[in-house]
Design a protein around this motif. Structure first.
Motif, PDB file in Angstrom:
ATOM      1  N   SER A  16       3.259  -1.257  10.577  1.00  0.00           N
ATOM      2  CA  SER A  16       3.521  -2.675  10.323  1.00  0.00           C
ATOM      3  C   SER A  16       2.283  -3.511  10.611  1.00  0.00           C
ATOM      4  O   SER A  16       1.384  -3.088  11.347  1.00  0.00           O
ATOM      5  CB  SER A  16       4.673  -3.167  11.201  1.00  0.00           C
ATOM      6  N   GLY A  65      12.685  -6.679   1.336  1.00  0.00           N
ATOM      7  CA  GLY A  65      13.387  -5.759   2.221  1.00  0.00           C
ATOM      8  C   GLY A  65      12.510  -5.163   3.306  1.00  0.00           C
ATOM      9  O   GLY A  65      13.021  -4.576   4.263  1.00  0.00           O
ATOM     10  N   ARG A  66      11.197  -5.277   3.190  1.00  0.00           N
ATOM     11  CA  ARG A  66      10.316  -4.750   4.228  1.00  0.00           C
ATOM     12  C   ARG A  66       9.278  -5.777   4.676  1.00  0.00           C
ATOM     13  O   ARG A  66       8.383  -5.447   5.445  1.00  0.00           O
ATOM     14  CB  ARG A  66       9.642  -3.448   3.749  1.00  0.00           C
ATOM     15  N   SER A  67       9.432  -7.004   4.192  1.00  0.00           N
ATOM     16  CA  SER A  67       8.507  -8.065   4.596  1.00  0.00           C
ATOM     17  C   SER A  67       9.290  -9.325   4.925  1.00  0.00           C
ATOM     18  O   SER A  67      10.373  -9.555   4.374  1.00  0.00           O
ATOM     19  CB  SER A  67       7.503  -8.367   3.484  1.00  0.00           C
ATOM     20  N   THR A  68       8.725 -10.120   5.828  1.00  0.00           N
ATOM     21  CA  THR A  68       9.349 -11.380   6.204  1.00  0.00           C
ATOM     22  C   THR A  68       8.293 -12.464   6.277  1.00  0.00           C
ATOM     23  O   THR A  68       7.288 -12.310   6.992  1.00  0.00           O
ATOM     24  CB  THR A  68      10.048 -11.276   7.569  1.00  0.00           C
ATOM     25  N   ASN A  83       6.364  -4.481   6.989  1.00  0.00           N
ATOM     26  CA  ASN A  83       6.765  -3.214   7.587  1.00  0.00           C
ATOM     27  C   ASN A  83       6.683  -2.104   6.552  1.00  0.00           C
ATOM     28  O   ASN A  83       6.601  -2.358   5.346  1.00  0.00           O
ATOM     29  CB  ASN A  83       8.194  -3.321   8.131  1.00  0.00           C
ATOM     30  N   SER A  84       6.741  -0.895   7.030  1.00  0.00           N
ATOM     31  CA  SER A  84       6.723   0.277   6.141  1.00  0.00           C
ATOM     32  C   SER A  84       5.629   0.148   5.087  1.00  0.00           C
ATOM     33  O   SER A  84       5.867   0.328   3.881  1.00  0.00           O
ATOM     34  CB  SER A  84       8.093   0.443   5.459  1.00  0.00           C
ATOM     35  N   LYS A  86       2.599   0.620   2.574  1.00  0.00           N
ATOM     36  CA  LYS A  86       2.277   1.686   1.633  1.00  0.00           C
ATOM     37  C   LYS A  86       0.822   1.535   1.179  1.00  0.00           C
ATOM     38  O   LYS A  86       0.280   0.408   1.194  1.00  0.00           O
ATOM     39  CB  LYS A  86       3.193   1.589   0.412  1.00  0.00           C
TER      40      LYS A  86
END
Length: 121
Positions: A16, A65-68, A83-84, A86
């Motif tokens: 992250s 779904g993996r970022s805010t 997050n997560s 790639k």
């Protein structure tokens, strides 16, 4: 300098990172803020947007779904937590303030200098 982006770096895939963008009050208050990114040889693309009061957050599908994205009014700062991560997230990330058109187009009045994010596989 009116927008100052920071927080980029080299990370391994799956980890992250949180990017920060400090803005002057004149830019920050009352306007939407966004993050864009640009990979080598590609056009600048929309990543995330937050409206002036922080209640509406919008994302491109590839990070949803993996970022805010969030904003702290007291600090005049907008954040992008990812997050997560790639390898395809590798790019220079730019913060932007005060859209002149639709939020996902890179037609903002103010831009930060960019911060490099590199994700290794």
């Amino acid at each position: 300098v009116q927008l100052q982006a920071s927080g980029g770096g080299l990370v391994q895939a799956g980890n992250s990172l949180t990017l920060s963008c400090a803005a002057s009050g004149r830019i920050f208050s009352g306007y939407g803020m966004a993050w864009f990114r640009q990979a080598p040889g590609k056009e600048r693309e929309f990543v995330a947007y937050v409206n002036n009061n922080g209640r509406i957050a919008l994302y491109t599908d590839s990070v949803k779904g993996r970022s805010t994205i969030s904003r702290d009014t007291a600090k005049n700062t907008v954040y992008l937590q990812m997050n997560s991560l790639k390898p395809e997230d590798t790019a220079v990330y730019y913060c932007a303030g005060r859209p002149r058109g639709i939020y996902y187009r890179p037609t903002y009045d103010y831009w930060g200098q960019g911060t490099q994010v590199t994700v290794s596989s």
